[in-house]
Scaffold this motif. Structure first.
Motif, PDB file in Angstrom:
ATOM      1  N   PRO A 189      47.152  57.267 -47.587  1.00 31.61           N
ATOM      2  CA  PRO A 189      48.523  57.729 -47.322  1.00 31.61           C
ATOM      3  C   PRO A 189      49.514  57.300 -48.408  1.00 31.61           C
ATOM      4  O   PRO A 189      50.498  58.003 -48.644  1.00 31.61           O
ATOM      5  N   SER A 190      49.244  56.171 -49.041  1.00 30.42           N
ATOM      6  CA  SER A 190      50.212  55.667 -50.021  1.00 30.42           C
ATOM      7  C   SER A 190      50.243  56.540 -51.271  1.00 30.42           C
ATOM      8  O   SER A 190      51.305  56.823 -51.825  1.00 30.42           O
ATOM      9  N   LEU A 191      49.067  56.958 -51.713  1.00 29.43           N
ATOM     10  CA  LEU A 191      49.007  57.843 -52.887  1.00 29.43           C
ATOM     11  C   LEU A 191      49.753  59.140 -52.606  1.00 29.43           C
ATOM     12  O   LEU A 191      50.451  59.675 -53.472  1.00 29.43           O
ATOM     13  N   ALA A 192      49.573  59.645 -51.370  1.00 26.37           N
ATOM     14  CA  ALA A 192      50.228  60.904 -51.016  1.00 26.37           C
ATOM     15  C   ALA A 192      51.741  60.790 -51.179  1.00 26.37           C
ATOM     16  O   ALA A 192      52.406  61.752 -51.562  1.00 26.37           O
ATOM     17  N   LYS A 193      52.253  59.596 -50.920  1.00 26.62           N
ATOM     18  CA  LYS A 193      53.712  59.405 -50.996  1.00 26.62           C
ATOM     19  C   LYS A 193      54.227  59.400 -52.423  1.00 26.62           C
ATOM     20  O   LYS A 193      55.422  59.545 -52.657  1.00 26.62           O
ATOM     21  N   VAL A 194      53.321  59.166 -53.375  1.00 29.73           N
ATOM     22  CA  VAL A 194      53.788  59.156 -54.771  1.00 29.73           C
ATOM     23  C   VAL A 194      53.156  60.310 -55.563  1.00 29.73           C
ATOM     24  O   VAL A 194      53.075  60.260 -56.786  1.00 29.73           O
ATOM     25  N   GLY A 195      52.726  61.335 -54.829  1.00 27.53           N
ATOM     26  CA  GLY A 195      52.227  62.527 -55.514  1.00 27.53           C
ATOM     27  C   GLY A 195      50.801  62.415 -56.030  1.00 27.53           C
ATOM     28  O   GLY A 195      50.378  63.197 -56.868  1.00 27.53           O
ATOM     29  N   GLY A 196      50.063  61.443 -55.523  1.00 29.75           N
ATOM     30  CA  GLY A 196      48.666  61.300 -55.930  1.00 29.75           C
ATOM     31  C   GLY A 196      47.746  61.808 -54.837  1.00 29.75           C
ATOM     32  O   GLY A 196      48.203  62.331 -53.818  1.00 29.75           O
ATOM     33  N   GLN A 197      46.452  61.664 -55.038  1.00 29.35           N
ATOM     34  CA  GLN A 197      45.520  62.139 -54.016  1.00 29.35           C
ATOM     35  C   GLN A 197      44.282  61.254 -53.950  1.00 29.35           C
ATOM     36  O   GLN A 197      43.874  60.655 -54.942  1.00 29.35           O
ATOM     37  N   LEU A 198      43.736  61.183 -52.751  1.00 29.20           N
ATOM     38  CA  LEU A 198      42.477  60.486 -52.521  1.00 29.20           C
ATOM     39  C   LEU A 198      41.498  61.470 -51.919  1.00 29.20           C
ATOM     40  O   LEU A 198      41.840  62.220 -51.008  1.00 29.20           O
ATOM     41  N   VAL A 199      40.277  61.474 -52.448  1.00 27.58           N
ATOM     42  CA  VAL A 199      39.239  62.370 -51.945  1.00 27.58           C
ATOM     43  C   VAL A 199      38.069  61.532 -51.452  1.00 27.58           C
ATOM     44  O   VAL A 199      37.614  60.627 -52.156  1.00 27.58           O
ATOM     45  N   GLN A 200      37.607  61.813 -50.248  1.00 25.76           N
ATOM     46  CA  GLN A 200      36.405  61.113 -49.774  1.00 25.76           C
ATOM     47  C   GLN A 200      35.186  61.794 -50.375  1.00 25.76           C
ATOM     48  O   GLN A 200      34.981  62.997 -50.232  1.00 25.76           O
ATOM     49  N   ALA A 201      34.372  61.003 -51.052  1.00 25.26           N
ATOM     50  CA  ALA A 201      33.200  61.539 -51.745  1.00 25.26           C
ATOM     51  C   ALA A 201      31.965  61.416 -50.858  1.00 25.26           C
ATOM     52  O   ALA A 201      31.979  60.716 -49.850  1.00 25.26           O
ATOM     53  N   GLU A 202      30.873  62.084 -51.273  1.00 28.02           N
ATOM     54  CA  GLU A 202      29.646  62.056 -50.466  1.00 28.02           C
ATOM     55  C   GLU A 202      28.839  60.781 -50.681  1.00 28.02           C
ATOM     56  O   GLU A 202      28.004  60.426 -49.852  1.00 28.02           O
ATOM     57  N   ASP A 203      29.038  60.098 -51.764  1.00 24.85           N
ATOM     58  CA  ASP A 203      28.367  58.830 -52.023  1.00 24.85           C
ATOM     59  C   ASP A 203      29.044  58.184 -53.231  1.00 24.85           C
ATOM     60  O   ASP A 203      29.949  58.766 -53.825  1.00 24.85           O
ATOM     61  N   GLU A 204      28.575  56.999 -53.585  1.00 30.04           N
ATOM     62  CA  GLU A 204      29.223  56.303 -54.692  1.00 30.04           C
ATOM     63  C   GLU A 204      28.924  56.964 -56.038  1.00 30.04           C
ATOM     64  O   GLU A 204      29.688  56.830 -56.983  1.00 30.04           O
ATOM     65  N   LEU A 205      27.781  57.648 -56.122  1.00 29.73           N
ATOM     66  CA  LEU A 205      27.484  58.380 -57.351  1.00 29.73           C
ATOM     67  C   LEU A 205      28.547  59.446 -57.560  1.00 29.73           C
ATOM     68  O   LEU A 205      28.995  59.712 -58.680  1.00 29.73           O
ATOM     69  N   ALA A 206      28.945  60.064 -56.472  1.00 29.59           N
ATOM     70  CA  ALA A 206      29.975  61.094 -56.551  1.00 29.59           C
ATOM     71  C   ALA A 206      31.332  60.476 -56.828  1.00 29.59           C
ATOM     72  O   ALA A 206      32.108  61.004 -57.630  1.00 29.59           O
ATOM     73  N   SER A 207      31.645  59.365 -56.169  1.00 32.45           N
ATOM     74  CA  SER A 207      32.997  58.831 -56.364  1.00 32.45           C
ATOM     75  C   SER A 207      33.214  58.407 -57.808  1.00 32.45           C
ATOM     76  O   SER A 207      34.253  58.708 -58.389  1.00 32.45           O
ATOM     77  N   ILE A 208      32.228  57.737 -58.421  1.00 30.23           N
ATOM     78  CA  ILE A 208      32.436  57.337 -59.822  1.00 30.23           C
ATOM     79  C   ILE A 208      32.548  58.570 -60.715  1.00 30.23           C
ATOM     80  O   ILE A 208      33.381  58.620 -61.628  1.00 30.23           O
ATOM     81  N   ASN A 209      31.748  59.599 -60.430  1.00 30.36           N
ATOM     82  CA  ASN A 209      31.806  60.777 -61.297  1.00 30.36           C
ATOM     83  C   ASN A 209      33.050  61.628 -61.048  1.00 30.36           C
ATOM     84  O   ASN A 209      33.559  62.275 -61.963  1.00 30.36           O
ATOM     85  N   GLN A 210      33.541  61.630 -59.827  1.00 28.22           N
ATOM     86  CA  GLN A 210      34.808  62.330 -59.574  1.00 28.22           C
ATOM     87  C   GLN A 210      35.942  61.694 -60.370  1.00 28.22           C
ATOM     88  O   GLN A 210      36.793  62.389 -60.927  1.00 28.22           O
ATOM     89  N   ILE A 211      35.953  60.364 -60.395  1.00 26.87           N
ATOM     90  CA  ILE A 211      37.069  59.749 -61.128  1.00 26.87           C
ATOM     91  C   ILE A 211      36.891  59.927 -62.641  1.00 26.87           C
ATOM     92  O   ILE A 211      37.874  60.004 -63.367  1.00 26.87           O
ATOM     93  N   ILE A 212      35.656  60.023 -63.083  1.00 26.21           N
ATOM     94  CA  ILE A 212      35.440  60.344 -64.505  1.00 26.21           C
ATOM     95  C   ILE A 212      36.042  61.724 -64.802  1.00 26.21           C
ATOM     96  O   ILE A 212      36.756  61.912 -65.780  1.00 26.21           O
TER      97      ILE A 212
END
Lengths: 578, 280
Positions: free
Chosen positions: A238-261
């Motif tokens: 919710p905090s990111l949303a307040k400053v115009g950012g976004q959080l995405v729930q990934a399917e696993d940690e392999l996905a989360s690291i690659n999404q942020i890449i």
């Protein structure tokens, strides 16, 4: 001066509301002008198991628990023996239990604490909707000197929606507890503090971690839940949303690291938070971020390993994987927070380091500081100069070189969307253009530049926190990192109060190593004790490998989840000075 | 006067880099590269507004052979990289290219969830039923009795993965199968895939002439599918489960699911407001 503090535990089974009680107490203490630290421990049950809230109150900031607790307030005895190692009790300690639940289990009595009874259930039953945990809180407040008005204000705030009747019932139980405390043996009381002199915050390490990355400019977070890092992500959503950012729930940690890449390659500063098992999964792609020179931050809220280990408890044992886990020679940054409040500083700094050097930066915190709530002086406003170096326009007649070999090692990065600067970022070894290359000369040149980025960067004074005893550093040092810093700092204070001389060195920049800076602060030091919470002494071995340490350097290490109390560290200092 | 409609015209070659592909002569991936660049030209997308993301494998080399922004990551992780990129930069057109091993074996979990999540991406999978870069091992789409690999000399004995059926079941919003032997048709389908919102899955039958020389026959076996596009995923799945895998050249399914966008409001909230919640 030694911290004037009182330490207590509230324990009980699910439904007894010990964590709620602890939180209320912490808030009331905040209103009373005190500083505080609260950690929690819980059994393996997902919900409803036994739990303990460990609190320390003081008239000045505290970053660690004491060697023992003054008071254990047990709402009931359900499975409480499981916590006995985490609740050191001594002869001056006091266990207060409810006679309705029988006697204290033997596991708690090894230190021969005093014992007393408080009929919490019986007292609560006489009050309509009264609850035993509020009776306990009343007794605790009276015993430690916490003004009733402070609790009144907190209860009113919390129960506002439930109406006046609920507030009255809670406060009646609370006052009954205060009255009953008159019959209990005494424990130290904290002096009242004149209304809050300096602005203070109430924050957990995991919240501070989230705030730090937002302050640093992160606007994309990928999330995969894992204990004990989940709260970082849950705070960020919710905090990111307040400053115009976004959080995405990934399917696993392999996905989360690659999404942020991907997000960071797109020009948006990005991070994720995880714990040991998740970090293990991310390692290959961290190497990709090194090779492709993609800035990003990964926070590892360490827990007991290896494997699933003890998911809910703390250990400083991911140092090795964070520093050495990547295959190939993969220069990257590893930083470590040294307290609840320092999670804010360190993560904000980490974003700056990652962006300025276009490199992945790992932040090590741990369960102990991540899930602890502290009342701390308001953290300083911070801003770090220097963000990502970008290429914004094509140069006539020149082909854009994404991985140009530069003096600093940092190459201007073209963000997709920029005309004339298209290129392919690559995890394959490449030449300056980014074209895959298997030539020795390209590998050498690119390795040199990736390494140079980190070695030539100016880390300033942030690489470590240095603190001397009042009488000076003398010839003795405590070298530590992460959450072992709290007890080490307190050991130094006690040693200092007794006239001792010593220096505390808490290393925040784990990698790249800073041998010259360390040599400067070790000048004149002839003996040192290295303090850490790992079974194999990972930090000690790393120091041995990269630093010139005093001849007499001892390693004080133990596996989690038990933390070093200040007393254990003080023993070593005293042994040297006697 | 028509001057207000001065759309910049692009040719396929404007999207090609000057790098020579490492592929074997006769590899199906050459025409896939051609079809992609042709499609981008038809859409007249400025090269800097397009990104091609890939993992590891022969076909994953495509980004470097284009002149758009490219990202060549690690094995199996192209889809999450592309997901992060597209979500962070919705203004970009993001394509993902790769092979059957990269996408359906090591990257299988990401494939499922990319279909489910339905981010506006176009995923072009060059399916040759073999790991070519490591010199010829069975992939998830290899038939169980293929004995051409030293790793599985008796054949794998396991059923091939059905990418389009699984894609449909997982929620892909656009599903098509094409053949590398018809680059003009392929380019047309890729144009449609890029235009269609959400996650578009294009399976390309792209022979590996080196490790599966028998696939050279594919150009004669493939036939244009005789069905029309449907928005009924169950119907599309039934067709796919009963065909022999060689019906190509058509869009089989176009769904109406809106693309994924995380719910974030562009508020004018400040960091100071977040900090205020911690103040006592």
């Amino acid at each position: 001066m030694t911290v004037q503090s009182v330490s207590l535990v509230i324990a009980g089974s699910g439904g007894a509301g010990v964590v709620t009680a602890g939180s209320l107490l912490l808030e009331a203490a905040a209103k009373a002008g005190w500083y505080a630290l609260m950690s929690r421990s819980s059994g393996p049950q997902i919900r409803g198991g036994e739990a303990a809230a460990m609190l320390r109150f003081a008239t000045e900031p505290v970053m660690s628990h004491d060697d023992s607790f003054h008071l254990l307030m047990a709402i009931d005895w359900e499975n409480i023996g499981r916590f006995s190692a985490e609740i050191p009790l001594v002869e001056t300690s006091l266990i207060v239990g409810d006679p309705a639940h029988g006697d204290a289990p033997a596991a708690l009595l090894g230190g021969r604490p005093r014992q007393a009874g408080l009929a919490m259930t019986a007292i609560a039953e006489k009050i309509e909707n009264g609850r035993p945990n509020m009776v306990a809180l009343g007794a605790i407040a009276a015993m430690i000197g916490l003004p009733a008005e402070a609790m009144q204000a907190v209860v009113e705030q919390h129960l506002k929606r439930k109406g006046q009747a609920a507030i009255d019932a809670s406060m009646a139980a609370f006052h009954a507890g205060i009255a009953a405390a008159a019959d209990l043996p005494a424990i130290p009381k904290l002096p009242a503090v004149a209304a809050a002199s300096a602005p203070r915050w109430s924050i957990t390490g995991n919240e501070a971690t989230g705030l730090g990355v937002i302050r640093g400019g992160v606007r994309f977070v990928a999330a995969y839940p894992i204990t004990p890092a989940t709260e970082v992500l849950e705070w960020l959503a919710p905090s990111l949303a307040k400053v115009g950012g976004q959080l995405v729930q990934a399917e696993d940690e392999l996905a989360s690291i690659n999404q942020i890449i991907g997000a960071s390659y797109g020009g948006v500063p990005a991070m994720t938070a995880t714990s040991g098992p998740g970090l293990s999964l991310m390692i290959e792609s961290l190497g990709l971020a090194v090779a492709a020179e993609v800035p990003l931050v990964v926070v590892d809220v360490m827990r007991v390993g290896p494997s699933t280990g003890i998911a809910t408890k703390s250990e400083q044992s991911d140092l090795n994987i964070a520093v050495y886990g990547l295959h190939g020679d993969a220069p990257h940054v590893v930083v470590a927070a040294n307290s609840v409040a320092d999670c804010l500083f360190t993560t904000q700094w980490a974003v700056h380091l990652a962006e300025a050097m276009q490199t992945p930066t790992l932040v090590l915190t741990d369960q102990a500081m991540g899930q602890a709530r502290a009342i701390v002086p308001r953290p300083a406003e911070l801003s770090f100069i220097g963000q990502r170096l970008t290429a914004t326009a094509a140069v006539e007649g020149e082909r854009y070189k994404r991985y140009a070999v530069t003096a600093s090692g940092v190459s201007p990065m073209a963000i997709p969307g920029t005309p004339g600067l298209t290129h392919t970022a690559d995890g394959l070894e490449h030449n300056e253009l980014g074209t895959p290359s298997s030539q020795a000369s390209d590998h050498q040149a690119q390795m040199d530049k990736r390494s140079r980025k980190l070695t030539q960067f100016n880390y300033g004074d942030h690489w470590a926190e240095i603190e001397d005893a009042e009488a000076g550093a003398g010839d003795t040092a405590i070298i530590t990192w992460g959450s072992s810093t709290g007890p080490a700092r307190e050991a130094l204070r006690r040693f200092s109060d007794a006239g001792g001389k010593a220096r505390l060195i808490s290393v925040r920049l784990i990698a790249p190593v800073q041998p010259e800076k360390m040599a400067a602060v070790l000048k004149g030091i002839t003996r040192a004790v290295v303090v850490e919470q790992s079974h194999s002494g990972q930090f000690y071995r790393m120091l041995r490998a990269f630093y010139d340490l005093p001849q007499d350097t001892r390693s004080l290490h133990q596996a989690g989840p038990l933390a070093f109390g200040p007393g254990r560290i003080l023993e070593q200092l005293n042994a040297w000075s006697s | 006067m028509e001057s207000c409609a001065q759309t910049k015209k692009y040719a396929a070659k404007d999207y090609k880099s000057d790098l020579k592909p490492i592929w074997c002569p006769g590899c199906g991936d050459y025409t896939v590269l051609n079809a992609i660049t042709r499609a981008l030209a038809e859409l007249a997308l400025p090269p800097e507004e397009v990104a091609v993301v890939s993992g590891i494998g022969c076909s994953s080399r495509i980004p470097a052979y284009t002149s758009v922004y490219g990202f060549h990551g690690v094995h199996g992780r192209a889809l999450p990289v592309a997901t992060g990129l597209k979500l962070a930069r919705p203004d970009l057109t993001v394509l993902v290219t790769g092979g059957d091993g990269d996408g359906f074996s090591i990257g299988g979990n990401h494939f499922l969830h990319a279909c489910r999540r339905n981010v506006d991406l176009t995923y072009i999978v060059m399916d040759n039923q073999v790991y070519g870069m490591t010199k010829g091992q069975a992939s998830p789409t290899t038939s169980p009795d293929w004995e051409g690999s030293k790793l599985t000399p008796e054949g794998t004995g396991i059923n091939p993965f059905q990418p389009l059926v699984v894609g449909l079941a997982s929620g892909a919003n656009f599903v098509a199968r094409v053949s590398s032997s018809d680059p003009v048709n392929m380019a047309q389908i890729i144009v449609e895939a890029i235009r269609h919102p959400g996650f578009s899955l294009v399976q390309v039958l792209s022979p590996c002439v080196t490790f599966r020389p028998e696939q050279a026959e594919w150009r004669d076996i493939v036939r244009t599918a005789v069905v029309d596009v449907t928005d009924d995923a169950a119907r599309a799945a039934r067709r796919l489960m009963t065909d022999d895998g060689f019906n190509v050249g058509k869009v089989l399914y176009k769904g109406n699911r809106p693309p994924f966008r995380p719910e974030f409001e562009q508020t004018d909230g400040s960091v100071a407001e977040l900090e205020a919640r911690f103040a006592l």
